[in-house]
Design a protein around this motif. Sequence first.
Motif, PDB file in Angstrom:
ATOM      1  N   UNK A 194       0.835  -1.202   0.000  1.00  0.00           N
ATOM      2  CA  UNK A 194       0.000   0.000   0.000  1.00  0.00           C
ATOM      3  C   UNK A 194       0.865   1.246   0.000  1.00  0.00           C
ATOM      4  N   UNK A 195       0.306   2.321  -0.558  1.00  0.00           N
ATOM      5  CA  UNK A 195       0.924   3.641  -0.507  1.00  0.00           C
ATOM      6  C   UNK A 195      -0.139   4.664  -0.147  1.00  0.00           C
ATOM      7  N   UNK A 204       2.912   5.858   8.725  1.00  0.00           N
ATOM      8  CA  UNK A 204       3.914   6.090   7.682  1.00  0.00           C
ATOM      9  C   UNK A 204       3.282   5.958   6.299  1.00  0.00           C
ATOM     10  N   UNK A 205       4.053   6.293   5.258  1.00  0.00           N
ATOM     11  CA  UNK A 205       3.489   6.442   3.913  1.00  0.00           C
ATOM     12  C   UNK A 205       3.325   5.139   3.140  1.00  0.00           C
ATOM     13  N   UNK A 218      -1.546  15.365   2.155  1.00  0.00           N
ATOM     14  CA  UNK A 218      -1.664  14.189   3.029  1.00  0.00           C
ATOM     15  C   UNK A 218      -1.388  14.559   4.481  1.00  0.00           C
ATOM     16  N   UNK A 219      -2.116  15.518   4.982  1.00  0.00           N
ATOM     17  CA  UNK A 219      -1.865  16.016   6.340  1.00  0.00           C
ATOM     18  C   UNK A 219      -2.679  15.290   7.405  1.00  0.00           C
ATOM     19  N   UNK A 246       5.432  -0.979   8.162  1.00  0.00           N
ATOM     20  CA  UNK A 246       5.110   0.351   7.661  1.00  0.00           C
ATOM     21  C   UNK A 246       6.373   1.197   7.702  1.00  0.00           C
ATOM     22  N   UNK A 247       6.529   2.091   6.718  1.00  0.00           N
ATOM     23  CA  UNK A 247       7.696   2.970   6.696  1.00  0.00           C
ATOM     24  C   UNK A 247       7.443   4.103   5.709  1.00  0.00           C
TER      25      UNK A 247
END
Length: 460
Positions: A378-379, A397-398, A387-388, A409-410
């Motif tokens: 996923x992104x 994370x992104x 993307x706030x 996640x990272x």
Amino acid sequence: MKGMNLLKISVGFWLSLQCLPVTGQRNEADRNKSRPNVIIILTDDMGVGDVGAFGGTIMPTPNIDKLASSGLKLTHYYSGAPICSPSRASILTGMYPGKWNFVTYLDKKSHNKDAGQIDFLNPEAPSIARFFKNSGYATGHFGKWHMGGGRDVTDAPKFVQYGIDEHASTYESPEPDPLLTATNWIWSDKDSIKRWNRTAYFVDKTLDFMSRHKDQPCFVNLWPDEVHTPWVPEPENGEEALKPQSEAAFKRVLKEYDMQIGRLTDGLKERGLFDNTIIIFTSDNGALPRFGSRSGGFRGSKLSLYEGGIRMPFIVSWPGHIPAGKTDERSELHAMDLLPTLSKLSGITIPATYKADGVDRSTVLLGKSSLRKKEMFWEYGRNTIAYAYPKGKDKSPQLAVRSGEWKLLMNHDGSNAELYNIVKDPAEASNVASGESKKANELSTKLLAWWKSLPELGNQ
């Protein structure tokens, strides 16, 4: 005399041929009767905890629960993204939405540019509707689209270019239904179909469409815009309008939505269609605003790559084929798996040139539990402009990857790595990245390689 006898014989032979069934037509008719209808019900912004069958306690959902009792529940089903547009693209294409430059919701062109994405789904993208149409199905889309059109995006492709025969959609589409869009906006009190009657309208459209195609199998996207805010229930006894973000309004909207799912299943049964219809019930992404148990005990919400943003309720029903009243608590299923899976169950021919990211999980839907052998990626969040949200501990994370029992996640630059054993720790409470450095490094390498393989804006 001999000529007359010969003529009689010839005419009689010709008439006898007309009484025989045409083999090709007969076989096609028999084939159509045996092939299942398919309805994908994609609820908008429904958290796993909104449904009683998944442990929800906010509001009873007896009709959705009844559908679950007639079929199979999966507790490890994932949407393609934590927000609507890319999530929907993953279902339609059977591919990661980032491959078609979808990252967040579509809006006006300036927003899309700031978000690092396109304005609409490329009509050359694969389409589950087109695959079904090309295999003889009648195809319909009733409900929200949000993959192009609306605001200042006036050049979005029409529904037919994605293989859809009939449609009734909202403002965020290339061809909004005038009964739903009296004004140039998502909804208005001037609309002929009021906000609280929209799901009923889409259910009516679905039943009418299938009734008119009884001799042809049907594929339908039933994608209501409930239970997305604003929550606008029908006023009762002259009461003042409830606040459209309030829990009281949500409960009333959820109650009505559940009633409409009951109307759909009852309508299919009345028409003799229920037993030969595959019904998928799920959500595009997690709940927002989140209160009570809407995320089902998971961390995160819509806009988050934590489980609350991407792990969705999932029900599939097909009497006589899919086991009734069963819950699969281990098989992973991703939204993009629906294309190859439903194609296999329906006898759909997929073009040899199609390069799927999803995998055929038809055996899982038929009741044989199994682990998914391919990782899921996923992104969400290419920059800090678009993307706030969400704020606080729900902001993830992104990037994310799930591989078996592990989820990492990272960020794009490799920072802020978090590793969870998602089977033992579904609430993502204990980051074990430091103690499981080998697994963290392995998954971070795969995750970054996947992300770098995605096209940049304008290079799809």
